[in-house]
Design a protein around this motif. Sequence first.
Motif, PDB file in Angstrom:
ATOM      1  N   SER A  97      38.523  45.165  28.574  1.00 43.58           N
ATOM      2  CA  SER A  97      38.953  44.771  27.700  1.00 43.58           C
ATOM      3  C   SER A  97      40.066  45.419  26.510  1.00 43.58           C
ATOM      4  CB  SER A  97      38.431  43.020  27.298  1.00 43.58           C
ATOM      5  OG  SER A  97      38.741  41.680  28.652  1.00 43.58           O
ATOM      6  N   SER A  98      38.933  45.815  26.325  1.00 36.87           N
ATOM      7  CA  SER A  98      39.003  47.434  25.153  1.00 36.87           C
ATOM      8  C   SER A  98      40.160  48.117  25.347  1.00 36.87           C
ATOM      9  CB  SER A  98      38.301  47.696  24.774  1.00 36.87           C
ATOM     10  OG  SER A  98      36.920  48.893  25.932  1.00 36.87           O
ATOM     11  N   LEU A  99      40.423  48.190  26.819  1.00 35.69           N
ATOM     12  CA  LEU A  99      41.144  49.409  26.995  1.00 35.69           C
ATOM     13  C   LEU A  99      42.289  49.177  27.860  1.00 35.69           C
ATOM     14  CD1 LEU A  99      38.507  51.731  29.200  1.00 35.69           C
ATOM     15  CD2 LEU A  99      39.525  52.218  26.411  1.00 35.69           C
ATOM     16  N   LEU A 100      42.757  47.726  28.481  1.00 35.78           N
ATOM     17  CA  LEU A 100      43.690  48.059  28.737  1.00 35.78           C
ATOM     18  C   LEU A 100      44.202  46.572  27.747  1.00 35.78           C
ATOM     19  CD1 LEU A 100      42.755  47.125  32.501  1.00 35.78           C
ATOM     20  CD2 LEU A 100      43.632  49.389  30.956  1.00 35.78           C
ATOM     21  N   SER A 101      46.186  46.286  28.372  1.00 33.82           N
ATOM     22  CA  SER A 101      46.361  45.703  27.847  1.00 33.82           C
ATOM     23  C   SER A 101      47.029  43.840  28.395  1.00 33.82           C
ATOM     24  CB  SER A 101      48.752  45.787  27.252  1.00 33.82           C
ATOM     25  OG  SER A 101      47.995  47.231  26.529  1.00 33.82           O
ATOM     26  N   PHE A 102      45.781  43.282  29.109  1.00 34.79           N
ATOM     27  CA  PHE A 102      45.947  42.221  29.174  1.00 34.79           C
ATOM     28  C   PHE A 102      46.448  40.996  28.933  1.00 34.79           C
ATOM     29  CE2 PHE A 102      41.443  43.505  31.049  1.00 34.79           C
ATOM     30  CZ  PHE A 102      42.315  43.871  32.160  1.00 34.79           C
ATOM     31  N   GLU A 103      47.581  40.212  28.942  1.00 34.46           N
ATOM     32  CA  GLU A 103      47.850  38.517  29.041  1.00 34.46           C
ATOM     33  C   GLU A 103      47.008  37.493  29.384  1.00 34.46           C
ATOM     34  OE1 GLU A 103      51.996  38.882  30.137  1.00 34.46           O
ATOM     35  OE2 GLU A 103      52.468  40.198  29.024  1.00 34.46           O
TER      36      GLU A 103
ATOM     37  N   LEU B 101      53.525  43.957  33.883  1.00 32.50           N
ATOM     38  CA  LEU B 101      52.353  44.534  34.842  1.00 32.50           C
ATOM     39  C   LEU B 101      52.908  45.882  35.207  1.00 32.50           C
ATOM     40  CD1 LEU B 101      51.198  43.753  37.939  1.00 32.50           C
ATOM     41  CD2 LEU B 101      53.129  43.674  38.462  1.00 32.50           C
ATOM     42  N   ASP B 102      53.995  46.743  34.205  1.00 29.68           N
ATOM     43  CA  ASP B 102      54.050  47.906  33.981  1.00 29.68           C
ATOM     44  C   ASP B 102      53.396  48.789  33.668  1.00 29.68           C
ATOM     45  OD1 ASP B 102      55.632  48.070  36.845  1.00 29.68           O
ATOM     46  OD2 ASP B 102      57.968  47.623  35.442  1.00 29.68           O
ATOM     47  N   VAL B 103      53.031  48.006  32.128  1.00 30.75           N
ATOM     48  CA  VAL B 103      52.670  48.193  31.424  1.00 30.75           C
ATOM     49  C   VAL B 103      50.938  48.838  31.463  1.00 30.75           C
ATOM     50  CG1 VAL B 103      51.302  48.025  28.877  1.00 30.75           C
ATOM     51  CG2 VAL B 103      54.093  47.802  29.174  1.00 30.75           C
ATOM     52  N   VAL B 104      50.332  47.881  31.989  1.00 30.10           N
ATOM     53  CA  VAL B 104      49.048  48.450  33.147  1.00 30.10           C
ATOM     54  C   VAL B 104      49.333  49.038  34.079  1.00 30.10           C
ATOM     55  CG1 VAL B 104      47.035  46.841  33.895  1.00 30.10           C
ATOM     56  CG2 VAL B 104      48.153  45.997  32.298  1.00 30.10           C
ATOM     57  N   GLY B 105      49.856  48.925  34.921  1.00 26.85           N
ATOM     58  CA  GLY B 105      50.341  49.826  35.557  1.00 26.85           C
ATOM     59  C   GLY B 105      50.004  51.433  34.885  1.00 26.85           C
ATOM     60  N   LYS B 106      51.112  51.931  33.819  1.00 22.03           N
ATOM     61  CA  LYS B 106      50.469  53.070  32.920  1.00 22.03           C
ATOM     62  C   LYS B 106      49.468  53.099  32.570  1.00 22.03           C
ATOM     63  CE  LYS B 106      55.685  52.974  32.877  1.00 22.03           C
ATOM     64  NZ  LYS B 106      56.561  52.670  31.846  1.00 22.03           N
ATOM     65  N   GLN B 107      48.679  52.745  32.213  1.00 25.55           N
ATOM     66  CA  GLN B 107      47.464  52.478  31.665  1.00 25.55           C
ATOM     67  C   GLN B 107      46.323  53.252  33.446  1.00 25.55           C
ATOM     68  OE1 GLN B 107      46.788  48.703  29.748  1.00 25.55           O
ATOM     69  NE2 GLN B 107      47.359  49.401  28.005  1.00 25.55           N
TER      70      GLN B 107
ATOM     71  N   GLY C 220      42.600  54.704  33.088  1.00 27.15           N
ATOM     72  CA  GLY C 220      41.753  54.180  34.115  1.00 27.15           C
ATOM     73  C   GLY C 220      40.339  54.750  35.361  1.00 27.15           C
ATOM     74  N   ASP C 221      40.656  56.592  35.091  1.00 25.35           N
ATOM     75  CA  ASP C 221      39.926  56.894  34.973  1.00 25.35           C
ATOM     76  C   ASP C 221      37.932  56.541  34.344  1.00 25.35           C
ATOM     77  OD1 ASP C 221      41.245  58.423  36.509  1.00 25.35           O
ATOM     78  OD2 ASP C 221      41.379  60.289  35.310  1.00 25.35           O
ATOM     79  N   THR C 222      38.689  55.827  33.508  1.00 30.43           N
ATOM     80  CA  THR C 222      37.013  55.499  32.568  1.00 30.43           C
ATOM     81  C   THR C 222      36.718  54.036  33.010  1.00 30.43           C
ATOM     82  OG1 THR C 222      37.685  56.433  31.074  1.00 30.43           O
ATOM     83  CG2 THR C 222      36.143  53.978  30.809  1.00 30.43           C
ATOM     84  N   LEU C 223      37.934  53.118  33.578  1.00 32.76           N
ATOM     85  CA  LEU C 223      37.317  52.036  34.025  1.00 32.76           C
ATOM     86  C   LEU C 223      36.451  52.111  35.937  1.00 32.76           C
ATOM     87  CD1 LEU C 223      40.117  50.061  32.972  1.00 32.76           C
ATOM     88  CD2 LEU C 223      37.788  50.144  32.902  1.00 32.76           C
ATOM     89  N   ARG C 224      37.278  53.262  36.357  1.00 30.61           N
ATOM     90  CA  ARG C 224      37.143  53.211  37.979  1.00 30.61           C
ATOM     91  C   ARG C 224      36.255  54.187  37.801  1.00 30.61           C
ATOM     92  NH1 ARG C 224      42.558  54.245  38.587  1.00 30.61           N
ATOM     93  NH2 ARG C 224      42.972  56.448  36.906  1.00 30.61           N
ATOM     94  N   ASN C 225      35.435  54.832  36.694  1.00 23.83           N
ATOM     95  CA  ASN C 225      33.945  55.596  36.984  1.00 23.83           C
ATOM     96  C   ASN C 225      33.157  54.350  37.216  1.00 23.83           C
ATOM     97  OD1 ASN C 225      34.777  58.277  37.436  1.00 23.83           O
ATOM     98  ND2 ASN C 225      34.812  58.411  35.841  1.00 23.83           N
TER      99      ASN C 225
END
Length: 184
Positions: free
Chosen positions: A32-38, A70-76, A82-87
């Motif tokens: 939630s702190s890193l991505l632009s969720f609606e 959706l594209d905005v989150v894809g770019k993030q 994304g690397d931070t979240l995947r880790n």
Amino acid sequence: MIKALAFIHKKDGLSDSDFKDYYENKHAPLASSLLSFEGYERNYIHSALNPLFTSLGSISIFQYQSIESLDVVGKQMSSDTGDTLRNDEVQFMNVSKNYFVLTESKQLTKQVFKKKIFYSAKSDEDLNLLDSYKGIDKISDNLIIEPNEVIGIVEYGITKEVSLDALEHLTQEHPQAMIASCVF
């Protein structure tokens, strides 16, 4: 509305409660702190109530008003974010089992439910298969944008009026129905 339904599996050996604890207290706040969720909700699967889905920890729903959102989150997700979240995901998820589907969703109710049922529909008839059960209200058909074997992930809210006997009967007749607890 576009919904991405992510089927997130627990890391091997992790209990339902440990999975939920990590997701709610570490991963969800980080995401939630890193991505632009609606819209972002987690629907936790109870292993004891869902014997066909014991490795599934959550059906997480990400809501978007448009493809552009959706594209905005894809770019993030394609960046260091994304690397931070995947880790972090490898700490509590069995990432190789995870998958998601994009759906076109028309919300049929604005009511918020603490418990839900998800059902994979393989035909138009399946989209209404659980409609006759008392104590559950359809939220959306969640029609898959590029369907394969499954055309939709039907989402129902469980009302306070439903009995435990009715839920047990439903899961005996439809063992592929997934019962979940929701966190928004």
